[in-house]
Structures are given as C-alpha cells and as structure tokens.
Design an enzyme around this catalytic site. Structure first.
Site, short mmCIF file in Angstrom:
data_model
loop_
_atom_site.label_atom_id
_atom_site.label_comp_id
_atom_site.label_asym_id
_atom_site.label_seq_id
_atom_site.Cartn_x
_atom_site.Cartn_y
_atom_site.Cartn_z
N ASP A 345 37.58 48.40 32.92
CA ASP A 345 37.87 49.00 34.21
C ASP A 345 37.99 50.51 34.01
OD1 ASP A 345 38.52 49.11 36.90
OD2 ASP A 345 40.66 48.95 36.51
N ASP A 653 43.26 45.49 35.57
CA ASP A 653 44.67 45.54 35.95
C ASP A 653 44.96 44.96 37.32
OD1 ASP A 653 43.50 47.43 37.53
OD2 ASP A 653 44.75 49.11 36.90
N ASP A 657 40.40 41.63 39.11
CA ASP A 657 39.92 41.48 37.73
C ASP A 657 40.24 40.12 37.12
OD1 ASP A 657 39.00 44.17 37.57
OD2 ASP A 657 41.06 44.84 37.29
#
Length: 915
Positions: A345, A653, A657
């Site tokens: 990410d 996070d 996800d």
C-alpha cells in the site's frame, strides 16, 4: 389504503432487486421513490420496524466456525505429528515411559500452538462487525432521533456531521461542505469532497462523490443521506465475504515439510517391512526380528525435526520483533524470506501519511520547502538557498503563506512527544509551511477573523474575512481553493519585486500542470482588501482579487522506505504499489522511490476492469503501480501473481486490504494505523507502519531458512547413519551395533542438544545480495541430498566400524556400543563446528574486528559432552542404557574417529555452501 401501506407493499416486492441497483446513477428523487421513503420525514416507526423484521439487523454476519473439539483434533492431521506419534508408540512398546511422555508432550504442544493460531485467525469477520457498529442520527416520522447503527433499515434518512462514523451505505440527498475520510475503504489518502449529482455507471468506487460508505468518517461538513445498503450488502460487508471466500494458502515451508514428512513416513514403513521380511527369511525369531524393526523405525524418525523447526521459527519471531515486525503465525517467518513480490500500500507504508507542502509558486518565482510531516522543521528555499523574509522581493510568498494559515479551520498541537493535527491533512500542510517561515497561529490574533464562507464542493473554495486596519477601516479577504475557482476571480498578481501586475492565467496554468505532473495536489490563494464590514457574502469575492500563489502538496515517501525498496530490489524482490489513490500521485511517488520508471508500468482499476484473464495476469506481472483499484481487484492481483508462481507478500492497513492480506502468502498489516480487521487477517504486523521494517523482516526470514537448511543437513545424516547401521546389521545377520533405547538417547538428547544451537546462528552479510529462493525448489535439493548421503555414510562407518573393531578386540558388546555411540557424538560435534559461524566469527573477533559471535554452539557442545559423560560413566545410566564406563584413552579414541568429518565437510562446502 394508506400511503405507508402502499410503500410497504411496493418495497417488499422489490427487496431482492434493491441489492442490484447502481445507486450513484440515480437522481435523489428517484432514490427516495425507489426506497419508498420520504425526503424530509424519513420512514415511520412502524415501517422501520417492519423492514427490520424482514431484513434483520445492520451488522455483518459472523462466519459459522467449526466446533472447538473438531478444530483441535484437526491439528493432529499433519505428517510430522504422525511421525512423532509413531515414535511415542514405539517407545511405549519398549516400555520407556519417560521418553514416551516427552514425545507425546512435544506432540501436544504443537497441536495447542496450531489451535490457538487458528482461533485468532477466525477473528477477522468479528473485527469487521465491530468496524461498522456505531450510533446514528436519523429522522423518523419527521423527528430527529439517535439509534444504534444496527437498527438502521433501507430507506432511513440519516444525518451526518463532522466527526461521525458512517453507519451504512448512503446515497447523499444534500451536502454542505462534506468531506469524508474513506482511506480505510478506498485507500484515498485525503478526505474526499462529496456532492449530490448523479454519476455515470462506470464511475469507480473511489470517485462516487454522491455516496458514503459504512465504516468511513466525516472529517468536515454536514449532509443528509438515505440508507441504500445495510449489513452484508454494504461495501464493507462485501469485503467480509471476500475474506471468508479467500483461500488460506500454506506457506512454502509447510508445503515442503508436509511433502518431506509424507515421503519419510513411507520410507520408514517400507524399510521396517523389509527388515522384518529379511529377518524372518534368515530364520531369526519373529520377536528378535520385531525388535530389530523397531530399532530401525526409531533410528529413522528425526524426533528433533519438529522441535528445531519450531525453535528456529520462534527465534526468527523474536529477532523480527526487535526490528519492529510482529509475527502472528510462525511459518510466516520463512515465507517472507522466500518472497518474490511485495505488494505494498502507498499511504502510511511507503509514505509518511502526513501531507506536506513541497513546492510554492508566488510572485513568478519557484520555491521548495524542506522537511516532512507536521513538525515545523525545515526551510523555504529559493535556488537551494534559504529565503530572507526581511527582503522586499518575497512579498507574494509571504502573503501566500499567510493566506494558507488564516484561511484555515485546522490547527497543530504538541502532545505525546510529537506534533499532532486536529483537522484535515491538507490544511495541516498549509499551517506547517507557514510555521517554517516563522508564521504561527499567533498571527490569527493580529488579523482576527470576522466571518467565514466554508468550503462547498460546488464552489471549490473557502473564504475568510479578517480585520486588517481598524484605524483605516480596512479589512482583508483571503481565499483558498481549486485553481479554476480562484483564477476566474483574479485580475492582478504580485511580481518578483512585490509590485502588483496584470495576471497571466496561462503562465499560472502551466505551473499547475508542472506541479500536477509531479503528483502534487495544487491549491491556489488570493486576497482582496475591502472596506470595514462585519459579514462576508459571495458577491464580495466574485471579482477583483489579487492572485497570491500556488502551493503544491503531497504525502512524501519515507526516506528509509526508499532505501528499503532498493535493498529489496537488489535482493531480487519486486516491489509493486497497489493503492486506491490517484494514478498521477501514485506514479509520482513510485518514481521517487525507484519502483517504476515508465508510464507503461502504471495501471488503473478502470483499465484492469476491462481486461480478460490473460491480459489481467500479464498486467499483474509487468505492472509496478496499480492505482484506483477496488478491493476485489487487490485480491485478484494477488491471485494472478500467485498463479505465475510468485510468493506474494501484501501490505495494507484498511478494511479494503483485508481480503488480499488473507489471500497473500504472507499478509503484512500496519500496527499503528491499521484497521482491526486488517490486523486480524494478516500474518505479520509492523509496529512502526514502515516499509523498511519489511525489508528487515525479509533479511531475518532468509536467515531462518538458511538455519533450517543447516539443521536438516545436520540432523538427517544422524538418522540415516543409524538406519544404515541397523539395516546392514540385519542383512549381515550380526549383532545390532546400537540398541533402540540407545538410539532414543542419541536422537532426543545428543542430536537435539546439538541441533538447537543452529537456530541461534547470526545473519550472514550476504543474504540480501542473493536472489530469492526458487519457491519450487524442494526442501531437500539435489546438492543437500548429496551432502546428507556423504555425512550419513561417514556416520555409519563410525558406528559400525568402531563397534566391530572393539567387539573383535575385546568381545565386550556393552563397551563396543558405548564407544560407537560416543564416536558418533564426537563426529556430530566436529560437524557442527564445521557448518556454523562460531569458529570463523571467533577468529575474526580475535583479530580485532567486530562481528557477532555465535556462542550457542559452544554452549550446546558443553552440555552434550557433560551428558555423554553421565551416559557413559554413571552406573545408574549404565544399567538403564546397557553402557559401560570408558577410560581416558578410550574417550580420546572416540574423539579421534569423529575428527575426519571436518575434512569431508570442507570439501562439501565448496559444492554446497550452507553459510
């Protein structure tokens, strides 16, 4: 028939169809009509009660798990545990209750650890349920009320205000300056401005400005919205289903261990059957043959293997924890070490997650701003030199910074040892930039605010009115907003000398384009002096403003993350960015970090959605940046990479996800900013939310695998050498050189005592200069098998040769067996020293260089030597194990026969280096 009754009937008939509506494409009136609600009065209490009974509570459905006993019993379904249980049964047959208890104890500990890990993993869906449980303000029967979010039904009219958690998926009916933080769901790094206009059907999730989704947060403004999805039908609910359906893949280590264990199980049973058949064929008593077969089985079972795997992984966990990586599942240690692709990410992992002004254009001049985050550490530079604000030529810069500070509803405060933002990230960046020039919140007192026009998405600006000079009856208006909204209201600008000049819109637009190409979010600033007045309206700022400048803002990459990405790439690991942020911003950050170099390596979620499976797999392999991707696409990308044979680590996070984290070979969640569901779905947590910690974990993981390989190279030759001794003795119809109970002593005491130190081996300096291990590589590679065979033959020669030599010369079986066992232990000790870093590290240390010294082998050797002395010299042990005391000369002979293994190990090291 009442209106409510008609609405209820219409609603009941179309409940199933409602799940398929593209709500963002419908107008507000059509949405209200479809849901049989009222745009002002909402639902009646009776209607809401009926719908609640029909549809159930607004909460996610928890996954129905297996019973505790079934999950506990399933932990025994592992080949390694079959071997341990077999060893336990054998020792029971030998009536050795202590050894049997130890073996069964090890088995039970493995089962309990597995059971606890699985129980924790099933907390992911429960964490999602908590993520969407909140209270909501809504209108029923025309009255404002506040209820638990679980009570919401389709058609409810919900009121949102700054600080609220969105309780369900809503189609917005009216907004006033609404900004929503959707980062946990979409990955968007800044709050999203909302509106009510209908959108095209192909509008991606992250750009549906007329929708707000369950679990997101209102950071600014107010709104009214109508509930269009609850519980499992929400976007968060759909993600929970993805988590539930995603495959819980085994790691490369467990795959290899399972395969090896099954093969070993068949080999052991086959050799035992062969031994029994050969013995009977030679006319031996079936009881004697059975005992010999038992001895063969005991010798072949590597009792220390499960222990060393667990201990090595546990030590890896401890080392990673010291480097800010917390492992939730032991096999993940090794998996990370064999990772070939890291899908990361962007926000907060590769970047600081703190918006920062980096570029300023004011008075026709270009400025750069040093420092990152909300700390006032840094300078404003021109031509790489600090700006002298005492000079007159930087008037426009000063005015631009002052506008950003005053036309601002946020503030920054010191607490818990750091600077914390109270408000929106973009406004925080403007405050920090002003602080770096010496402007502080105290300036607000010098220019007190009189009135405000808050930001609204249809106008794209915010305006504030301040008292400038009471004596001259003069006030000043400051504006900040989009370039388009500000420029059309301006006719003048400051030049480099601080003088007012005619505005050049084309030059400003070119500067905006240049900043945007660098991934910067651009804000424009303007001002206007007016006569004293106590209120501000839009007519005051329609025209006649002075353009002050532009500020380019970005969430900058972490410096340590840039170095970590480079280290991963030099280690042969691809780093790919998967984010919900804009493609331009993501690509700019990726270029700064060295992740991508060309536009062809950047794909958007919209592009991916139009690809077939083959094109998607090709894009997953070739692409390095994937922007504006939906949760399903993150999951699909991970699966596509795995189908290409990659070992995938996925970081994240947010709620969005979680499915990909669970699907990946190893999921890495953020320990600070991570949503609870992301943490529950992950195999590893980063306590500092920093990509650099992943690189450290990769290094540790590679070291773990290297140490495991050493342990196997040490352990199996002992078992194979013992098995060869028993098998050849039976084939030659001679006395067994080593008894079953003596084999148990060797395997459970000497071998384990010497093998455990291998788990403590320090890292080699070369692990991150080597490519990832081929995930298809077998645990027992060809070179390792040759090493095992060579050392096994030497061990067999030691046992069989010493036994026969002493038996022929003395006729004492007990002495022959005792010396054969001690000769084997001596060979083990010398072999251990030849494959560890103990002696090389000690030599380097003595030469004055600093290097980690592995003391564990020395400790293990001392312990085993003491135990062997007890084994040989203590009368009670002589009785239990059928041994006899040795003289000093006999002990020296045992050491001498084991020494040649050092030369064999040195030769093998040239062809199959273990360090």
């Amino acid at each position: 028939m009442t209106a409510n009754t008609i609405a209820t009937n219409t609603f009941a008939q179309t409940t199933e169809d409602l799940l398929n509506y593209e709500w963002h494409t419908l107008g507000e009136q059509k949405v209200v009509q479809t849901l049989a609600s009222h745009p002002e009065a909402g639902l009646s209490h009776e209607e809401a009660t009926t719908r609640h009974q029909q549809m159930g509570a607004n909460q996610l459905t928890a996954k129905s798990g297996k019973s505790s006993w079934l999950r506990f019993l399933e932990q025994f379904n592992q080949p390694l545990l079959y071997i341990l249980l077999t060893a336990g049964l054998v020792t029971l047959l030998l009536k050795d209750w202590i050894d049997a208890g130890v073996i069964f104890g090890v088995t039970l500990i493995n089962v309990i650890i597995g059971y606890i890990q699985e129980s924790k993993a099933e907390g992911a869906i429960a964490a999602l349920s908590k993520a969407v449980t909140t209270e909501a303000t809504l209108i029923r029967d025309g009255q404002k009320t506040r209820l638990a979010s679980t009570e919401l039904v389709l058609g409810d009219l919900v009121l949102l205000a700054s600080g609220d958690k969105v309780p369900a998926d809503l189609r917005l009916l009216s907004v006033r300056g609404l900004q929503v933080d959707e980062s946990a769901l979409t990955g968007e790094s800044v709050p999203v401005e909302k509106a009510t206009a209908s959108l095209a059907i192909e509008t991606p999730l992250a750009e549906r400005s007329n929708m707000v989704y369950a679990g997101s947060f209102v950071s600014f403004g107010q709104a009214e919205g109508i509930v269009v999805a609850i519980a499992d039908a929400t976007e968060t609910g759909r993600i929970s289903q993805l988590i539930e359906s995603s495959t819980n893949l085994k790691t490369p280590l467990t795959r290899n261990i399972d395969k090896f264990s099954k093969s070993l199980l068949y080999v052991i049973l086959g050799l035992a059957a062969l031994t029994f058949a050969v013995g009977l064929g030679q006319g031996e008593s079936w009881i004697d043959v059975f005992k010999a077969s038992v001895a063969l089985v005991v010798s072949a079972i590597p009792e220390g293997l499960p222990a060393i795997v667990t201990v090595t992984l546990a030590i890896g966990v401890s080392r990673m924890a010291r480097r800010k990586a917390i492992i939730r599942k032991l096999p993940a240690v090794e998996t990370l070490g064999s990772t070939t692709v890291i899908c990361s990410d962007k926000t907060g992992t590769l970047t600081e997650n703190q918006m920062t002004v980096q570029k300023i254009y004011a008075g026709g001049q270009h400025y750069t701003v040093s420092g990152i985050g909300y700390a006032p550490d840094g300078e404003i530079l021109i031509d790489q030199q600090p700006v002298d604000f005492n000079a007159d030529e930087h008037v426009a810069l000063w005015e631009s910074l002052e506008a950003g500070l005053l036309c601002n509803d946020s503030h920054i405060e010191w607490g818990d040892g750091q600077w914390n933002l109270v408000g929106t990230p973009t406004e925080g960046a403007l405050i920090t930039a002003a602080n770096k020039a010496g402007l502080t919140q105290g300036n607000l007192d010098q220019l007190p605010r009189i009135d405000t026009i808050p930001f609204e998405s249809q106008f794209q600006y915010m305006a504030t009115l301040h008292e400038l000079d009471a004596k001259r009856s003069l006030n000043v208006i400051y504006l900040k907003g989009s370039v388009e909204a500000i420029l059309q209201r301006c006719d003048r600008m400051f030049d480099a000398q601080g003088q007012l000049a005619r505005l050049n819109p084309a030059a400003v637009e070119q500067e905006v384009a240049d900043m945007a190409n660098q991934g910067l979010r651009v804000l424009a600033f303007a001002s206007k002096e007016v006569a004293t007045k106590r209120s501000l309206d839009r007519n005051d700022i329609d025209r006649g403003l002075v353009f002050l400048g532009l500020q380019g803002i970005i969430d900058p990459p972490r410096e340590e993350a840039i170095a970590a990405v480079k280290a991963c790439q030099s280690a042969g690991i691809q780093v790919k960015m998967i984010t919900g942020d804009h493609a331009l911003t993501a690509a700019a950050i990726a270029r700064q970090m060295g992740i991508c170099s060309t536009e062809e390596q950047v794909f958007t979620g919209q592009q991916l959605a139009q690809m077939d499976e083959k094109e998607f797999a090709q894009a997953a392999e070739q692409g390095m940046v994937f922007a504006r991707v939906a949760p399903e696409q993150k999951l699909h990308l991970v699966k596509a990479l795995q189908s290409q044979g990659e070992i995938v680590a996925m970081t994240g996070d947010g709620v969005n996800d979680a499915p990909a984290l669970k699907q990946a070979d190893i999921g890495v969640a953020m320990g600070i900013a991570g949503a609870e569901v992301a943490k529950e779905s992950a195999d590893m947590l980063l306590t500092d939310d920093n990509f650099a910690s992943i690189e450290a974990a990769v290094e540790e993981g590679r070291g773990v695998y290297r140490n495991l390989r050493k342990a196997i190279a040490f352990l199996l030759p002992i078992n194979v050498g013992e098995s060869m001794t028993i098998l050849i003795a039976i084939l030659l119809a001679t006395v067994l050189p080593i008894l079953p109970i003596q084999i148990l002593w060797l395997n459970m005491v000497s071998s384990v005592g010497l093998i455990v130190p291998l788990a403590f081996e320090p890292q080699s300096g070369q692990v991150m200069q080597q490519p990832p291990r081929n995930p298809r590589e077998k645990l027992l590679s060809g070179s390792l098998l040759k090493r095992i065979l060579a050392i096994s033959v030497f061990n067999w020669v030691v046992i069989f040769g010493v036994f026969q030599w002493i038996l022929q010369t003395t006729g004492n079986e007990a002495l022959a067996r005792t010396m054969a066992i001690n000769g084997l232990v001596a060979a083990e000790v010398f072999y251990l020293l030849s494959i560890t870093q103990f002696l090389p590290s000690l030599v380097v240390r003595i030469q004055g260089k600093r290097t980690p010294v592995a003391y564990a082998p020395a400790i293990g050797i001392v312990v085993v030597v003491i135990l062997q002395c007890v084994f040989s010299q203590w009368s009670m042990m002589n009785q239990v194990f059928d041994t006899t005391p040795l003289t000093f000369i006999q002990a020296l002979i045992c050491m001498g026969v084991g020494l040649p293994v050092v030369f064999i190990a040195l030769i093998l090291q040239r062809f199959d280096p273990l360090n």
